[in-house]
Design an enzyme around this catalytic site. Structure first.
Site, PDB file in Angstrom:
ATOM      1  N   CYS A  82      36.526  49.667  40.108  1.00 16.47           N
ATOM      2  CA  CYS A  82      36.928  50.585  39.148  1.00 16.47           C
ATOM      3  C   CYS A  82      36.117  51.569  38.746  1.00 16.47           C
ATOM      4  O   CYS A  82      35.519  52.538  39.124  1.00 16.47           O
ATOM      5  CB  CYS A  82      37.774  49.895  37.947  1.00 16.47           C
ATOM      6  SG  CYS A  82      38.953  50.813  37.023  1.00 16.47           S
ATOM      7  N   HIS A 181      40.992  45.773  40.146  1.00 14.15           N
ATOM      8  CA  HIS A 181      39.866  44.818  39.622  1.00 14.15           C
ATOM      9  C   HIS A 181      40.367  43.478  40.193  1.00 14.15           C
ATOM     10  O   HIS A 181      40.781  42.599  39.526  1.00 14.15           O
ATOM     11  CB  HIS A 181      40.398  44.656  38.133  1.00 14.15           C
ATOM     12  CG  HIS A 181      39.789  45.886  37.282  1.00 14.15           C
ATOM     13  ND1 HIS A 181      38.540  45.795  36.871  1.00 14.15           N
ATOM     14  CD2 HIS A 181      40.548  46.973  36.858  1.00 14.15           C
ATOM     15  CE1 HIS A 181      38.487  46.974  36.152  1.00 14.15           C
ATOM     16  NE2 HIS A 181      39.590  47.496  36.023  1.00 14.15           N
ATOM     17  N   GLU A 183      38.483  41.065  40.547  1.00 12.12           N
ATOM     18  CA  GLU A 183      37.858  40.158  39.716  1.00 12.12           C
ATOM     19  C   GLU A 183      38.533  39.487  38.512  1.00 12.12           C
ATOM     20  O   GLU A 183      38.129  38.495  38.240  1.00 12.12           O
ATOM     21  CB  GLU A 183      36.475  40.613  39.047  1.00 12.12           C
ATOM     22  CG  GLU A 183      36.405  41.602  38.170  1.00 12.12           C
ATOM     23  CD  GLU A 183      36.893  43.201  38.375  1.00 12.12           C
ATOM     24  OE1 GLU A 183      36.976  43.204  39.751  1.00 12.12           O
ATOM     25  OE2 GLU A 183      36.825  43.895  37.572  1.00 12.12           O
TER      26      GLU A 183
HETATM   27  N1  GLN Z   1      38.564  54.628  33.164  1.00 13.30           N
HETATM   28  C1  GLN Z   1      37.107  54.002  33.249  1.00 13.30           C
HETATM   29  C2  GLN Z   1      36.053  54.901  33.727  1.00 13.30           C
HETATM   30  O1  GLN Z   1      36.268  55.990  33.653  1.00 13.30           O
HETATM   31  C3  GLN Z   1      37.226  53.095  34.319  1.00 13.30           C
HETATM   32  C4  GLN Z   1      38.078  51.999  33.880  1.00 13.30           C
HETATM   33  C5  GLN Z   1      38.100  50.378  34.315  1.00 13.30           C
HETATM   34  O2  GLN Z   1      36.776  50.112  34.930  1.00 13.30           O
HETATM   35  N2  GLN Z   1      38.920  49.583  34.250  1.00 13.30           N
HETATM   36  O3  GLN Z   1      34.863  54.599  33.863  1.00 13.30           O
END
Ligand code: GLN
Length: 202
Positions: A82, A181, A183
Site C-alpha cells: 500500500c 495489505h 500483513e
Molecule cells: N493512502 C495512503 C497513502 O497515500 C496509503 C494507505 C495505506 O497504506 N493503507 O500513503
C-alpha cells in the site's frame, strides 16, 4: 547469508508490527529499520502500509532517503504494501507536491485511487506466483498501478466489477509491491513468497 534471511521493516510510520509478525511466521529473522546503520544490517526490507506522505517526510528528515535509494540500486530486495508500493514507485499521481519516493519500480501509481477511507474493501485476488487459492485482498485508501514500464511483471489484477483489469501487484527484479495489505490477513503466502525470493537472490 544463512538460509534464514534477516528482513528489516522500515519503522518510521505505519503497520510495522503486522509485517514483523508475518515475516517471522514466514521464516525470516526481523528487525526494525530507522537508521542507515539498521539498514546496513539487513538482507532485505519491507516498507509497510501507512501514509506515504508522512513516510516520505520522515525518511528525508532522518536522512534515510538516500541510503534507501542506494540499497535499491545495490539490489537489496524490498517489498512494499500500500503506502510501501507508493514509496517504491518511480512516479506518483495525486501525491503531495513535495512528496518523494525511494523509487526502483518502473511504474506510475495513483494515490487513494479507489476513493476515500470509507471506500476500503476486501476482494479475492488471484496471484499465480503464490498458488491457485485466491488471496483475501484488503484495500484501505489504496493506490493502484496506472502504468507499468518494460521489465515490470504484473502479478495480480482486480478480477471483477467496474475496476476489473486494474493492476494491484507487481514485481520488478527484486522489488515486490501490492496495493493491498497481506500483513493484516493472517495469510502469509505473500510474505513467504518474498522471503523465499530473498533466499534465492542470496
Ligand atoms: N493512502 C495512503 C497513502 O497515500 C496509503 C494507505 C495505506 O497504506 N493503507 O500513503
Amino acid at each position: 547469508m544463512t538460509s534464514t534471511p534477516r528482513v528489516g521493516v522500515l519503522s518510521l510510520q505505519g503497520d510495522v508490527r503486522e509485517h514483523l509478525v508475518a515475516l517471522e511466521a514466514s521464516g525470516a529473522r526481523t528487525s526494525m529499520v530507522r537508521t542507515r546503520e539498521d539498514l546496513a544490517e539487513v538482507d532485505a526490507l519491507v516498507i509497510p502500509g501507512g501514509e506515504s506522505t508522512t513516510m516520505s517526510k520522515l525518511a528525508l528528515l532522518f536522512d534515510l532517503m538516500l541510503p534507501l535509494r542506494e540499497a535499491v540500486a545495490a539490489g537489496m530486495p524490498m517489498y512494499g504494501s500500500c503506502a510501501g508500493l507508493i514509496m517504491l514507485a518511480n512516479r506518483i499521481e495525486d501525491g503531495r507536491p513535495d512528496q518523494e519516493t525511494i523509487g526502483g519500480i518502473d511504474i506510475t501509481v495513483r494515490r487513494n485511487a479507489f476513493g476515500r477511507q470509507v471506500d476500503s474493501f476486501e476482494i479475492p485476488i488471484t496471484i499465480e506466483a503464490i498458488g491457485p487459492q485466491p488471496f483475501d485482498g484488503v484495500f484501505i485508501r489504496a493506490p493502484w498501478v496506472e502504468q507499468v514500464g518494460p521489465g515490470v511483471q504484473v502479478l495480480a489484477r482486480i478480477e471483477q466489477g467496474p475496476r476489473a483489469g486494474t493492476i494491484v501487484a507487481v514485481q520488478h527484479e527484486g522489488l515486490l509491491a501490492t496495493s493491498f495489505h497481506p500483513e493484516i490477513t493472517g495469510d502469509h503466502r505473500v510474505h513467504q513468497f518474498f522471503v523465499e525470493s530473498v533466499r534465492q537472490r542470496a
